[in-house]
Write an enzyme that holds these catalytic residues in place. Sequence first.
Site, PDB file in Angstrom:
ATOM      1  N   TYR A 180      10.426  -6.610  -0.243  1.00 47.22           N
ATOM      2  CA  TYR A 180       9.623  -7.016  -1.399  1.00 47.22           C
ATOM      3  C   TYR A 180      10.452  -7.728  -2.462  1.00 47.22           C
ATOM      4  O   TYR A 180       9.923  -8.408  -3.330  1.00 47.22           O
ATOM      5  CB  TYR A 180       8.894  -5.815  -2.022  1.00 47.22           C
ATOM      6  CG  TYR A 180       7.874  -5.159  -1.096  1.00 47.22           C
ATOM      7  CD1 TYR A 180       7.659  -5.641   0.190  1.00 47.22           C
ATOM      8  CD2 TYR A 180       7.131  -4.068  -1.492  1.00 47.22           C
ATOM      9  CE1 TYR A 180       6.750  -5.043   1.041  1.00 47.22           C
ATOM     10  CE2 TYR A 180       6.205  -3.471  -0.650  1.00 47.22           C
ATOM     11  CZ  TYR A 180       6.027  -3.959   0.621  1.00 47.22           C
ATOM     12  OH  TYR A 180       5.115  -3.375   1.459  1.00 47.22           O
ATOM     13  N   LYS A 205      13.794   1.843  11.309  1.00 41.99           N
ATOM     14  CA  LYS A 205      13.447   1.141  12.554  1.00 41.99           C
ATOM     15  C   LYS A 205      14.773   0.648  13.143  1.00 41.99           C
ATOM     16  O   LYS A 205      15.003  -0.551  13.350  1.00 41.99           O
ATOM     17  CB  LYS A 205      12.481  -0.017  12.205  1.00 41.99           C
ATOM     18  CG  LYS A 205      11.874  -0.721  13.385  1.00 41.99           C
ATOM     19  CD  LYS A 205      10.840   0.099  14.120  1.00 41.99           C
ATOM     20  CE  LYS A 205      10.372  -0.652  15.359  1.00 41.99           C
ATOM     21  NZ  LYS A 205       9.605   0.178  16.290  1.00 41.99           N
ATOM     22  N   ASP A 265       7.346   3.863  13.442  1.00 40.94           N
ATOM     23  CA  ASP A 265       6.109   3.886  14.235  1.00 40.94           C
ATOM     24  C   ASP A 265       5.798   5.310  14.690  1.00 40.94           C
ATOM     25  O   ASP A 265       4.651   5.762  14.662  1.00 40.94           O
ATOM     26  CB  ASP A 265       6.170   2.900  15.413  1.00 40.94           C
ATOM     27  CG  ASP A 265       7.523   2.862  16.103  1.00 40.94           C
ATOM     28  OD1 ASP A 265       8.495   3.432  15.562  1.00 40.94           O
ATOM     29  OD2 ASP A 265       7.623   2.268  17.190  1.00 40.94           O
ATOM     30  N   ASP A 282       5.793   2.076   1.504  1.00 44.26           N
ATOM     31  CA  ASP A 282       4.521   1.594   0.974  1.00 44.26           C
ATOM     32  C   ASP A 282       3.379   2.020   1.909  1.00 44.26           C
ATOM     33  O   ASP A 282       2.342   2.531   1.484  1.00 44.26           O
ATOM     34  CB  ASP A 282       4.595   0.053   0.878  1.00 44.26           C
ATOM     35  CG  ASP A 282       3.456  -0.530   0.072  1.00 44.26           C
ATOM     36  OD1 ASP A 282       2.661   0.240  -0.481  1.00 44.26           O
ATOM     37  OD2 ASP A 282       3.364  -1.775   0.000  1.00 44.26           O
ATOM     38  N   ASP A 339       0.713   5.789   1.678  1.00 44.90           N
ATOM     39  CA  ASP A 339      -0.750   5.721   1.719  1.00 44.90           C
ATOM     40  C   ASP A 339      -1.301   6.576   2.860  1.00 44.90           C
ATOM     41  O   ASP A 339      -2.297   7.272   2.715  1.00 44.90           O
ATOM     42  CB  ASP A 339      -1.229   4.275   1.914  1.00 44.90           C
ATOM     43  CG  ASP A 339      -1.525   3.601   0.587  1.00 44.90           C
ATOM     44  OD1 ASP A 339      -0.948   4.035  -0.429  1.00 44.90           O
ATOM     45  OD2 ASP A 339      -2.327   2.647   0.560  1.00 44.90           O
TER      46      ASP A 339
END
Length: 356
Positions: A141, A190, A222, A246, A250
């Site tokens: 970001y 990852k 994942d 992020d 959620d």
Amino acid sequence: MFNIAVLPGDGIGAEIVPEAVKVLNAIGKKYGHSFRFTDGLIGGAAIDAVGVPLPEDTLKLCNESDAVLLGAIGGPKWDTLPVHLRPEAGALLPLRKALGLYANLRPAILYNALINASTLKREVIEGIDIMVIRELTGGLYFGEKKREKTPAGQSAVDTLVYSTEEIVRIARLGFEIAMKRKKILHSVDKANVLESSRLWRETVTELGKEYPEVELIHMYVDNCAMQLVRWPKQFDVIVTENMFGDILTDQASMLTGSIGMLPSASIGGNVGLYEPSHGSAPDIAGQKKANPLATILSAAMMIRYSFNLDREAEAIEDAVVRVLDLGYRTPDIMEDNGKPVNTEEMGDKVVEQIIG
Ligand code: NAD
């Protein structure tokens, strides 16, 4: 005296923030603290008033306060502005950066009274209490971005950079928080694909040697996404980089039912920022339907993390549990036999429980 910058922002922000202020005033009265609130403009409201989403005055106010309470920003009215003027890119990201807030803390706690609000089965979610820590000022970001013309159209580049220093400071927070809880830390990356994740994993492993009591588990993002819905009770504290965080915050938060219940804290610099996890909910703005509990619980995090008022923070959290146990519900968490209340009434119920 604690000075609090209050930035209601857009949409339901203006409805939920006053409820949290009301609750803080009740806490001040009961426990003998004095909170001074100063309002500032941010987001679309600031664009409309002064042409920019994060005015200098607001930044100054935040820097000079002991903590910041934010509602939510954004809405369809400002979605088509150039990126640097849009509420999120132009206000939230620069504010976090300016305040040096490199860590976002989002608890996902299941309230027994709301167990039916989750889409998952009772036996999967009963008793979950997870703290997700997201790195907030690095990664994709904030990396360099560019677009180039190609013979076939365009190409776009986002850059994902992490330094050892950035990883150490967020991972240390993860270990420290795990030490105060069940001493299990999942570090999510990852590393099978990304070089930045390989550095992340090496760095976290090395730091882990300083915390032999904490069980450190590395998990691919994942797999983590899958495990969060398969068997969330395995998690206590999760620490991860910006973009993975992020998404996972959620997902973790939805285990508990409504987004209207979820607080967040962004810390790391001198002044912490506290805000509900949800957005400005333009679909229900102005209708008194918004659930103020996420913002009220964010105020509890504020007094815990910025003012070290643990007993007072617990008083707010306990009051919320009691209000839910008594059956009071805003529309987002309504169920059979629930007692309907609007935004303001929900704030009043929490105050009643605090004052006793
Ligand atoms: P949202 O979180 O605003 O809303 C998603 C859904 O959840 C909506 O149906 C909404 O009504 C409901 N909801 C959210 N908060 C609620 C509450 N307190 N009580 C009851 N219901 C609630 O997400 P969105 O619709 O994707 O985004 C709306 C705007 O908010 C966009 O402009 C987006 O950019 C912005 N946004 C801001 C922030 C922030 O300020 N930190 C975060 C996310 C989205």
